[in-house]
Design an enzyme around this catalytic site. Structure first.
Site, short mmCIF file in Angstrom:
data_model
loop_
_atom_site.label_atom_id
_atom_site.label_comp_id
_atom_site.label_asym_id
_atom_site.label_seq_id
_atom_site.Cartn_x
_atom_site.Cartn_y
_atom_site.Cartn_z
CG ASP A 1 54.52 16.59 -3.64
OD1 ASP A 1 55.21 17.57 -3.95
OD2 ASP A 1 54.02 15.82 -4.47
CE1 TYR B 1 52.23 17.51 -10.25
CE2 TYR B 1 52.29 15.12 -10.47
CZ TYR B 1 52.70 16.28 -9.84
OH TYR B 1 53.59 16.20 -8.80
CG HIS C 1 59.46 19.24 -1.85
ND1 HIS C 1 58.38 20.10 -1.77
CD2 HIS C 1 58.96 18.07 -2.37
CE1 HIS C 1 57.29 19.51 -2.22
NE2 HIS C 1 57.61 18.28 -2.58
#
Length: 360
Positions: A173, A281, A337
């Site tokens: 990730d 982010y 995931h």
């Protein structure tokens, strides 16, 4: 050529780039407002369905016992040479072989590598860090403290600070986004890479521009561009959005125990515990547009066929950027995931085979 002439010739290109970035940011913040409305409704629904939990997250006072399991390794801290920031890490198997460094994603921490720490400590020095802003590591408040350049410098300082000149870099990730970049800019420090469920940023950028569905899969990225609101929404109803992300019967981590769930929520429930991770982010569009980059580090790429957040087509896009013969890619059927936690046995089999020649 006179400087004035050069400036005049470059002016149209610079103007075009500025207009492109302005247009991009207008789209990003428009998408952020839409995402805020959607996630706001989701968070409010959780509050209405569970009114006793209230609108705020419950701070966890005592860390769950699984975070101090001695079988996973020793807890240590390292002060980084470049920044002075202190990172927390868990270490096992020192002296048993090469350095195997683990980089986690969001919303996780070092504990997401618990299965791998147990599996590989017999033949490697395994180290799982809490990245800057996570867990017991230092968490600067300023968004500018979480740029890709600074985060890559952290990885460099960890490798050198532990006394190594190179490592096997294992990532998932957000950790994988950093690992891809790190392998490009610090190739001499990475002997092999194992990447799970993430593409290089330039590959993701180009792919998403051509496949609009990828933007919908990553809609949360736009929400996280906003100040303070994402922290509020994620913490409402005692962090129910994060709980759902990690435990959903289709999209989450199968068989995650309440104690293991609290191993992640404990850090996020502390004051300001979400801001550092979300600042990653908030820097993700800073360098748009990105130039294509060639990938050359020998890499094992594992991708879940049922990954909710990243399209399978990204695997082909990644392969097209690689020097021939340097990438071993596998799309794993019926996996999502969270492969390091959901299917550790299968992941370990691929890793042992990929690394076998280093051990012979």
């Amino acid at each position: 050529m006179p400087e004035l002439v050069v400036t005049a010739l470059l002016a149209p290109s610079r103007l075009t780039l500025k207009l492109l970035r302005a247009f991009m940011w207008s789209l990003v913040f428009s998408a952020a407002l839409v995402a805020a409305a959607v996630y706001g409704c989701i968070a409010l629904t959780h509050v209405l369905c569970r009114p006793r939990r209230g609108c705020c997250g419950r701070p966890r006072r005592i860390p769950p016992a699984c975070l101090s399991d001695p079988a996973l390794g020793e807890h240590r801290f390292l002060t980084l040479k470049s920044s002075g920031i202190r990172l927390h890490y868990v270490s096992a198997g020192r002296g048993n072989g090469p350095l195997m460094l683990f980089l986690h994603g969001f919303p996780e921490n070092w504990f997401s590598w618990r299965y791998q720490l147990r599996e590989f400590q017999s033949r490697f020095h395994v180290v799982a860090v809490d990245l800057r802003g996570y867990g017991s590591s230092d968490a600067p408040k300023d968004v500018d403290c979480y740029t890709i350049d600074l985060l890559m410098a952290d990885i460099q300082d960890v490798i050198l600070g532990l006394g190594y000149s190179k490592c096997i870099l294992v990532s998932h990730d957000w950790g994988a986004l950093l690992a891809w970049n790190f392998s490009i800019y610090y190739p001499s420090l990475v002997e092999r890479m194992v990447v799970v469920s993430a593409a290089p940023m330039s590959v993701y950028q180009d792919y998403a521009m051509r496949h609009i569905g990828q933007f919908f899969r990553s809609n949360y990225v736009f929400l996280f561009q906003l100040p303070w609101l994402p922290e509020k929404l994620l913490s409402m109803s005692d962090f129910q959005i994060l709980k759902t992300t990690l435990t959903h019967y289709k999209r989450g981590i199968p068989h995650l125990s309440p104690s293991e769930l609290d191993a992640f929520l404990y850090d996020f429930s502390q004051p300001g515990g979400l801001t550092g991770p979300l600042n990653y982010y908030r820097n993700i569009f800073r360098n748009f547009p990105l130039e294509p980059q060639e990938l050359a580090t020998p890499t094992l790429l594992l991708w879940g066929e049922k990954d909710t957040y990243f399209d399978q087509g990204l695997v082909g896009a990644i392969s097209s950027r690689f020097v021939p013969g340097r990438l071993e890619a596998h799309i794993l059927p019926d996996m999502g995931h969270w492969i390091p936690q959901s299917h550790p046995k299968e992941m370990h089999e691929y890793m042992w085979a990929f690394l076998q020649d280093l051990l012979d």
